[in-house]
Design an enzyme around this catalytic site. Sequence first.
Site, PDB file in Angstrom:
ATOM      1  N   ALA A  93      23.881  -9.791  -1.227  1.00 37.74           N
ATOM      2  CA  ALA A  93      25.183  -9.136  -1.334  1.00 37.74           C
ATOM      3  C   ALA A  93      25.885  -9.129   0.008  1.00 37.74           C
ATOM      4  CB  ALA A  93      25.025  -7.693  -1.833  1.00 37.74           C
ATOM      5  N   TYR A 108      27.797 -20.146  -5.050  1.00 35.12           N
ATOM      6  CA  TYR A 108      26.540 -20.873  -5.258  1.00 35.12           C
ATOM      7  C   TYR A 108      26.795 -22.348  -5.575  1.00 35.12           C
ATOM      8  CZ  TYR A 108      24.468 -16.192  -5.648  1.00 35.12           C
ATOM      9  OH  TYR A 108      24.078 -14.906  -5.424  1.00 35.12           O
ATOM     10  N   ASN A 116      30.186 -12.906 -12.956  1.00 34.63           N
ATOM     11  CA  ASN A 116      30.316 -12.830 -11.498  1.00 34.63           C
ATOM     12  C   ASN A 116      30.865 -14.170 -10.997  1.00 34.63           C
ATOM     13  OD1 ASN A 116      30.144 -12.338  -8.752  1.00 34.63           O
ATOM     14  ND2 ASN A 116      28.056 -11.529  -8.846  1.00 34.63           N
ATOM     15  N   GLU A 158      19.262 -16.063 -10.345  1.00 35.53           N
ATOM     16  CA  GLU A 158      20.019 -15.770 -11.552  1.00 35.53           C
ATOM     17  C   GLU A 158      21.332 -15.134 -11.135  1.00 35.53           C
ATOM     18  OE1 GLU A 158      15.718 -15.603 -12.606  1.00 35.53           O
ATOM     19  OE2 GLU A 158      16.842 -14.265 -11.303  1.00 35.53           O
TER      20      GLU A 158
END
EC number: 2.3.1.266
Length: 156
Positions: A79, A124, A117, A112
């Site tokens: 995060a 990613y 999101n 995951e």
Amino acid sequence: MSALRDDDHLVYAPMVAADVDDVFALEQQVYPHPWTRGNFTDSLGSGYNAWVLRERGGALLGYFLLMPIVDEAHLLNVAVAAERQGEGLGRYLLDKVAACARGLSMDSILLEVRPSNVRALAVYQQYGYAEIGRRRGYYPAHDGKREDAIVMRFVL
């Protein structure tokens, strides 16, 4: 992103028990269904690779937790502080994740991510993670419902 060209103002260090309150607060700030404080303390107790990124003045900018499994590392949680997203810190942390996994002689990194999101999914994908599957009903969602997880892999 220019701020990241000079790491002098960043402190990257192993997460310790004293970091958990800040990490937990950031987790609650950025995730609709955050980990519990116990999830973080249990991960530290299990010896997972856990790292924090702070400004030299002490403010927490982000963190990640990585669990090695045979020849693959599982990125359990990552995060960046909400007010600092979009500055390249996510990519910076992913660089650190990859370096950590390489240091553990891992072949790849698995994670995951919620399909909802979108921002993380884009980070990613831009980094080079590829979708390899889905886990149906993996995440808790609103009103007692469940949300799938997109499973992604990055080959080191």
